[in-house]
Design a protein around this motif. Structure first.
Motif, PDB file in Angstrom:
ATOM      1  N   VAL A  12       0.848  -1.191   0.000  1.00 49.76           N
ATOM      2  CA  VAL A  12       0.000   0.000   0.000  1.00 49.76           C
ATOM      3  C   VAL A  12       0.883   1.240   0.000  1.00 49.76           C
ATOM      4  O   VAL A  12       0.648   2.182  -0.767  1.00 49.76           O
ATOM      5  CB  VAL A  12      -0.963  -0.007   1.218  1.00 49.76           C
ATOM      6  CG1 VAL A  12      -1.685   1.334   1.355  1.00 49.76           C
ATOM      7  CG2 VAL A  12      -1.964  -1.151   1.094  1.00 49.76           C
ATOM      8  N   ASP A  13       1.919   1.241   0.841  1.00 51.71           N
ATOM      9  CA  ASP A  13       2.826   2.393   0.933  1.00 51.71           C
ATOM     10  C   ASP A  13       3.497   2.720  -0.391  1.00 51.71           C
ATOM     11  O   ASP A  13       3.746   3.887  -0.688  1.00 51.71           O
ATOM     12  CB  ASP A  13       3.901   2.159   2.002  1.00 51.71           C
ATOM     13  CG  ASP A  13       3.341   2.133   3.413  1.00 51.71           C
ATOM     14  OD1 ASP A  13       2.193   2.593   3.615  1.00 51.71           O
ATOM     15  OD2 ASP A  13       4.044   1.643   4.323  1.00 51.71           O
ATOM     16  N   THR A  14       3.795   1.692  -1.178  1.00 48.62           N
ATOM     17  CA  THR A  14       4.471   1.923  -2.466  1.00 48.62           C
ATOM     18  C   THR A  14       3.485   2.071  -3.623  1.00 48.62           C
ATOM     19  O   THR A  14       3.899   2.197  -4.770  1.00 48.62           O
ATOM     20  CB  THR A  14       5.464   0.782  -2.783  1.00 48.62           C
ATOM     21  OG1 THR A  14       4.754  -0.468  -2.780  1.00 48.62           O
ATOM     22  CG2 THR A  14       6.601   0.754  -1.777  1.00 48.62           C
ATOM     23  N   GLY A  15       2.196   2.023  -3.315  1.00 49.70           N
ATOM     24  CA  GLY A  15       1.188   2.253  -4.349  1.00 49.70           C
ATOM     25  C   GLY A  15       0.870   1.052  -5.228  1.00 49.70           C
ATOM     26  O   GLY A  15       0.232   1.204  -6.264  1.00 49.70           O
ATOM     27  N   LEU A  16       1.291  -0.137  -4.814  1.00 46.39           N
ATOM     28  CA  LEU A  16       1.001  -1.325  -5.617  1.00 46.39           C
ATOM     29  C   LEU A  16      -0.379  -1.897  -5.307  1.00 46.39           C
ATOM     30  O   LEU A  16      -0.981  -2.577  -6.140  1.00 46.39           O
ATOM     31  CB  LEU A  16       2.077  -2.398  -5.390  1.00 46.39           C
ATOM     32  CG  LEU A  16       3.512  -1.985  -5.751  1.00 46.39           C
ATOM     33  CD1 LEU A  16       4.479  -3.116  -5.432  1.00 46.39           C
ATOM     34  CD2 LEU A  16       3.622  -1.577  -7.200  1.00 46.39           C
ATOM     35  N   VAL A  17      -0.867  -1.624  -4.104  1.00 49.10           N
ATOM     36  CA  VAL A  17      -2.187  -2.073  -3.670  1.00 49.10           C
ATOM     37  C   VAL A  17      -2.933  -0.861  -3.140  1.00 49.10           C
ATOM     38  O   VAL A  17      -2.348   0.002  -2.485  1.00 49.10           O
ATOM     39  CB  VAL A  17      -2.080  -3.167  -2.575  1.00 49.10           C
ATOM     40  CG1 VAL A  17      -3.424  -3.475  -1.951  1.00 49.10           C
ATOM     41  CG2 VAL A  17      -1.456  -4.436  -3.140  1.00 49.10           C
ATOM     42  N   LYS A  18      -4.236  -0.810  -3.444  1.00 50.03           N
ATOM     43  CA  LYS A  18      -5.090   0.273  -2.935  1.00 50.03           C
ATOM     44  C   LYS A  18      -6.045  -0.304  -1.894  1.00 50.03           C
ATOM     45  O   LYS A  18      -6.525  -1.419  -2.042  1.00 50.03           O
ATOM     46  CB  LYS A  18      -5.939   0.875  -4.054  1.00 50.03           C
ATOM     47  CG  LYS A  18      -5.168   1.552  -5.140  1.00 50.03           C
ATOM     48  CD  LYS A  18      -6.066   2.310  -6.109  1.00 50.03           C
ATOM     49  CE  LYS A  18      -7.167   1.443  -6.693  1.00 50.03           C
ATOM     50  NZ  LYS A  18      -7.944   2.108  -7.754  1.00 50.03           N
ATOM     51  N   ARG A  19      -6.290   0.489  -0.856  1.00 51.67           N
ATOM     52  CA  ARG A  19      -7.338   0.172   0.117  1.00 51.67           C
ATOM     53  C   ARG A  19      -8.551   1.008  -0.275  1.00 51.67           C
ATOM     54  O   ARG A  19      -8.440   2.221  -0.413  1.00 51.67           O
ATOM     55  CB  ARG A  19      -6.903   0.545   1.533  1.00 51.67           C
ATOM     56  CG  ARG A  19      -5.935  -0.402   2.146  1.00 51.67           C
ATOM     57  CD  ARG A  19      -5.779  -0.069   3.645  1.00 51.67           C
ATOM     58  NE  ARG A  19      -4.901  -1.008   4.276  1.00 51.67           N
ATOM     59  CZ  ARG A  19      -3.679  -0.715   4.726  1.00 51.67           C
ATOM     60  NH1 ARG A  19      -3.212   0.509   4.629  1.00 51.67           N
ATOM     61  NH2 ARG A  19      -2.936  -1.644   5.292  1.00 51.67           N
ATOM     62  N   THR A  20      -9.674   0.341  -0.455  1.00 51.48           N
ATOM     63  CA  THR A  20     -10.901   1.054  -0.786  1.00 51.48           C
ATOM     64  C   THR A  20     -12.015   0.562   0.125  1.00 51.48           C
ATOM     65  O   THR A  20     -11.893  -0.479   0.764  1.00 51.48           O
ATOM     66  CB  THR A  20     -11.306   0.826  -2.260  1.00 51.48           C
ATOM     67  OG1 THR A  20     -11.492  -0.572  -2.484  1.00 51.48           O
ATOM     68  CG2 THR A  20     -10.254   1.353  -3.216  1.00 51.48           C
ATOM     69  N   SER A  21     -13.119   1.304   0.148  1.00 56.41           N
ATOM     70  CA  SER A  21     -14.278   0.893   0.933  1.00 56.41           C
ATOM     71  C   SER A  21     -15.011  -0.223   0.197  1.00 56.41           C
ATOM     72  O   SER A  21     -15.109  -0.215  -1.025  1.00 56.41           O
ATOM     73  CB  SER A  21     -15.229   2.068   1.140  1.00 56.41           C
ATOM     74  OG  SER A  21     -14.606   3.063   1.901  1.00 56.41           O
ATOM     75  N   HIS A  22     -15.527  -1.144   0.977  1.00 56.96           N
ATOM     76  CA  HIS A  22     -16.323  -2.235   0.408  1.00 56.96           C
ATOM     77  C   HIS A  22     -17.568  -1.623  -0.236  1.00 56.96           C
ATOM     78  O   HIS A  22     -18.208  -0.753   0.353  1.00 56.96           O
ATOM     79  CB  HIS A  22     -16.710  -3.221   1.513  1.00 56.96           C
ATOM     80  CG  HIS A  22     -17.275  -4.492   0.997  1.00 56.96           C
ATOM     81  ND1 HIS A  22     -18.569  -4.590   0.544  1.00 56.96           N
ATOM     82  CD2 HIS A  22     -16.730  -5.720   0.853  1.00 56.96           C
ATOM     83  CE1 HIS A  22     -18.809  -5.819   0.142  1.00 56.96           C
ATOM     84  NE2 HIS A  22     -17.704  -6.531   0.320  1.00 56.96           N
ATOM     85  N   PRO A  23     -17.925  -2.064  -1.453  1.00 52.76           N
ATOM     86  CA  PRO A  23     -19.068  -1.455  -2.140  1.00 52.76           C
ATOM     87  C   PRO A  23     -20.400  -1.625  -1.399  1.00 52.76           C
ATOM     88  O   PRO A  23     -21.284  -0.781  -1.520  1.00 52.76           O
ATOM     89  CB  PRO A  23     -19.111  -2.166  -3.498  1.00 52.76           C
ATOM     90  CG  PRO A  23     -18.174  -3.311  -3.410  1.00 52.76           C
ATOM     91  CD  PRO A  23     -17.277  -3.092  -2.233  1.00 52.76           C
ATOM     92  N   GLU A  24     -20.556  -2.698  -0.622  1.00 51.50           N
ATOM     93  CA  GLU A  24     -21.814  -2.946   0.070  1.00 51.50           C
ATOM     94  C   GLU A  24     -21.773  -2.538   1.544  1.00 51.50           C
ATOM     95  O   GLU A  24     -22.816  -2.307   2.147  1.00 51.50           O
ATOM     96  CB  GLU A  24     -22.184  -4.430  -0.049  1.00 51.50           C
ATOM     97  CG  GLU A  24     -22.458  -4.832  -1.493  1.00 51.50           C
ATOM     98  CD  GLU A  24     -22.511  -6.341  -1.671  1.00 51.50           C
ATOM     99  OE1 GLU A  24     -22.607  -7.069  -0.667  1.00 51.50           O
ATOM    100  OE2 GLU A  24     -22.451  -6.778  -2.827  1.00 51.50           O
ATOM    101  N   ASP A  25     -20.576  -2.482   2.121  1.00 51.23           N
ATOM    102  CA  ASP A  25     -20.424  -2.111   3.527  1.00 51.23           C
ATOM    103  C   ASP A  25     -19.270  -1.124   3.625  1.00 51.23           C
ATOM    104  O   ASP A  25     -18.107  -1.517   3.676  1.00 51.23           O
ATOM    105  CB  ASP A  25     -20.156  -3.362   4.382  1.00 51.23           C
ATOM    106  CG  ASP A  25     -19.976  -3.034   5.859  1.00 51.23           C
ATOM    107  OD1 ASP A  25     -20.082  -1.848   6.241  1.00 51.23           O
ATOM    108  OD2 ASP A  25     -19.712  -3.969   6.633  1.00 51.23           O
TER     109      ASP A  25
END
Length: 173
Positions: free
Chosen positions: A89-102
């Motif tokens: 996440v820190d290096t921008g390879l993975v994104k944290r996003t909100s769950h679409p339903e929760d």
């Protein structure tokens, strides 16, 4: 773990030399793979940590998912996934996003940068595999891949039966 008659036969009917060779070659392979991180060819930048590669690969193949689902699909603990994902996440390879339903739940997703980096590493590794097996017949490559997949599956199943953490389940084909 109880042994089956076949396992007893394998270790007592003169195959000990073959099994010694097999265990030695697996140990050498593991050491060399870790030393090179199977980084492929070209610049060192094409290497990638094993944990990062497996996490990115899983997100690429299965799509966005929560930490618990990712951990379960890989057969590892959620805290391990959280620790391994943090630098991604820190290096921008993975994104944290909100769950679409929760909206309270967090979903991990391969970023465009992560997808590009993963493909760069895959391409480099494919080239390395091609070079290492260039004098093999296509049937030999296929047989090796089949046997290695079978070996990894058997090892994973054994680890799972013994309750060993990190016994990653094979990805769905």
């Amino acid at each position: 773990m109880p042994t089956t008659p076949d396992m007893t036969d394998l270790t007592t009917v003169g195959d000990s030399g073959l099994l010694d060779t097999l265990q030695h070659e697996v140990a050498v392979f593991a050491r060399r793979a870790e030393q090179t991180r199977l980084g492929g060819v070209g610049q060192v930048r094409n290497s990638m940590d094993r944990a990062a590669y497996l996490l990115l690969n899983r997100l690429d193949k299965e799509g966005p998912m929560g930490v618990k689902a990712l951990a379960a699909s890989m057969g590892i603990d959620s805290s391990t996934v959280t620790r391994q994902v943090a630098p991604l996440v820190d290096t921008g390879l993975v994104k944290r996003t909100s769950h679409p339903e929760d909206g309270r739940a967090v979903v991990l997703q391969l970023s465009p940068r992560g997808a590009a980096r993963l493909e760069e590493v895959r391409s480099s590794r494919r080239q390395l595999m091609a070079e290492l097996t260039q004098d093999w017949a296509p049937e030999e490559r296929e047989a090796f891949c089949t046997l290695l997949t079978r070996f990894n599956g058997a090892l994973s199943a054994r680890m799972a039966l013994q309750g060993v953490p990190g016994s990653e389940t094979p990805p769905a084909s």
